[in-house]
Write a protein that holds these residues in place. Structure first.
Motif, PDB file in Angstrom:
ATOM      1  N   PRO A 270       9.033   8.978  -1.276  1.00 12.31           N
ATOM      2  CA  PRO A 270       7.698   8.426  -1.500  1.00 12.31           C
ATOM      3  C   PRO A 270       7.770   6.931  -1.782  1.00 12.31           C
ATOM      4  O   PRO A 270       8.622   6.471  -2.548  1.00 12.31           O
ATOM      5  N   GLY A 271       6.902   6.164  -1.133  1.00 13.17           N
ATOM      6  CA  GLY A 271       6.897   4.716  -1.306  1.00 13.17           C
ATOM      7  C   GLY A 271       7.878   3.986  -0.411  1.00 13.17           C
ATOM      8  O   GLY A 271       8.204   2.829  -0.658  1.00 13.17           O
ATOM      9  N   GLU A 272       8.343   4.644   0.659  1.00 10.77           N
ATOM     10  CA  GLU A 272       9.393   4.061   1.493  1.00 10.77           C
ATOM     11  C   GLU A 272       9.028   4.142   2.979  1.00 10.77           C
ATOM     12  O   GLU A 272       8.348   5.064   3.424  1.00 10.77           O
ATOM     13  N   ILE A 273       9.513   3.159   3.731  1.00 11.56           N
ATOM     14  CA  ILE A 273       9.392   3.142   5.188  1.00 11.56           C
ATOM     15  C   ILE A 273      10.796   3.251   5.765  1.00 11.56           C
ATOM     16  O   ILE A 273      11.713   2.549   5.330  1.00 11.56           O
TER      17      ILE A 273
ATOM     18  N   TRP B  83       0.838  -1.204   0.000  1.00  9.34           N
ATOM     19  CA  TRP B  83       0.000   0.000   0.000  1.00  9.34           C
ATOM     20  C   TRP B  83       0.871   1.251   0.000  1.00  9.34           C
ATOM     21  O   TRP B  83       0.589   2.221  -0.713  1.00  9.34           O
ATOM     22  N   VAL B  84       1.943   1.234   0.793  1.00 10.27           N
ATOM     23  CA  VAL B  84       2.877   2.359   0.858  1.00 10.27           C
ATOM     24  C   VAL B  84       3.527   2.582  -0.510  1.00 10.27           C
ATOM     25  O   VAL B  84       3.615   3.714  -0.999  1.00 10.27           O
ATOM     26  N   ILE B  85       3.956   1.503  -1.137  1.00 14.79           N
ATOM     27  CA  ILE B  85       4.641   1.599  -2.432  1.00 14.79           C
ATOM     28  C   ILE B  85       3.698   2.123  -3.517  1.00 14.79           C
ATOM     29  O   ILE B  85       4.021   3.070  -4.239  1.00 14.79           O
ATOM     30  N   LYS B  86       2.523   1.506  -3.612  1.00 14.11           N
ATOM     31  CA  LYS B  86       1.575   1.886  -4.671  1.00 14.11           C
ATOM     32  C   LYS B  86       1.053   3.303  -4.500  1.00 14.11           C
ATOM     33  O   LYS B  86       0.790   4.003  -5.479  1.00 14.11           O
ATOM     34  N   GLY B  87       0.903   3.734  -3.250  1.00 11.11           N
ATOM     35  CA  GLY B  87       0.347   5.067  -3.006  1.00 11.11           C
ATOM     36  C   GLY B  87       1.382   6.145  -2.793  1.00 11.11           C
ATOM     37  O   GLY B  87       1.037   7.289  -2.470  1.00 11.11           O
TER      38      GLY B  87
END
Length: 253
Positions: A118-121, A54-58
């Motif tokens: 963006p798309g990273e933790i 979800w983090v990657i796609k959004g």
């Protein structure tokens, strides 16, 4: 002892049978506890994969801070959280002692350089909150530097959140007795001795000083926009599960 249907299913699973027969002395309650932990951990790790997708796609940005006393289990929790997620889309940050240039720049600058794309933790194994507790206790910063940090940190975190970054702050809490036990285990293990630093060696003697600054940190920085999640970390398995469950509950993946 009478076992429930769920407990029998756990014991008869591949993990359950392996756990049951790996030790000569068998304690069914302990085996069940370990198998349930492994089962719950795997289930939550599957959810973490969904969260990361979800983090990657959004193109979302996530920052997770791990604070706590030395030997509280922060690193072990991070390892379980990141065990199966895509390594190309997260990083673990454990910064060394600042360089001379870093000591002369704005305190938050070297942490800003580690914030997620963006798309990273990003997982911080200790964070800017070093200045709230570790540094003043060990005289690594001046009183003035400490006061400036405490006056700026809430605004800094609010700016992070306003820039569409999810921020989670963990504090892993252990007892003085448990910390002493873990230090003994570390010193007695050839594979773990490297973990003991000069700061760790003084942690027991400075226990009360750490408590004083920790409580001040909570008082000032436990804000509505960036609250602390305190984890009882005397038992590592339950602490890891609680941390993962809080992440899953905090991010609307």
């Amino acid at each position: 002892m009478n076992l429930t249907k769920e407990e029998l299913t756990l014991l008869n699973s591949k993990v359950g049978l392996h756990t049951l027969f790996k030790n000569k002395k068998v304690s069914i309650p302990k085996v069940l506890e370990e198998v349930k932990y492994i089962h719950d951990l795997k289930k939550n790790q599957e959810e973490l994969i969904k969260l990361q997708n979800w983090v990657i796609k959004g193109n979302k940005k996530v920052v997770i801070l791990f604070e706590g006393r030395d030997a509280a289990g922060k690193g072990g929790a991070i390892r379980r959280i990141t065990e199966y997620i895509n390594p190309r889309h997260f990083k673990i940050v454990a910064l060394n002692i600042p360089t001379s240039d870093e000591r002369n720049q704005w305190f938050f600058q070297r942490y800003i350089n580690q914030l997620p794309k963006p798309g990273e933790i990003v997982f911080f194994d200790r964070s800017w909150y070093n200045r709230a507790v570790v540094e003043p206790v060990n005289n690594f910063c001046t009183d003035r530097e400490y006061e400036v940090f405490m006056s700026q940190v809430n605004s800094f975190e609010e700016m992070l959140i306003q820039s569409d970054t999810y921020l989670i702050k963990f504090y892993f809490s252990i007892s003085k007795k448990e910390q002493a036990k873990r230090f003994r285990d570390i010193k007695n293990s050839p594979l773990k001795r490297w973990k003991m630093s000069s700061v760790d060696e003084k942690a027991q003697a400075l226990w009360n000083e750490y408590t004083l600054y920790k409580e001040k940190m909570f008082e000032v920085t436990n804000t509505e926009h960036a609250p602390w999640k305190i984890i009882d970390a005397n038992k590592k398995p339950s602490a890891r599960l609680k941390a993962i469950e809080h992440i899953l509950a905090s991010i609307p993946y």
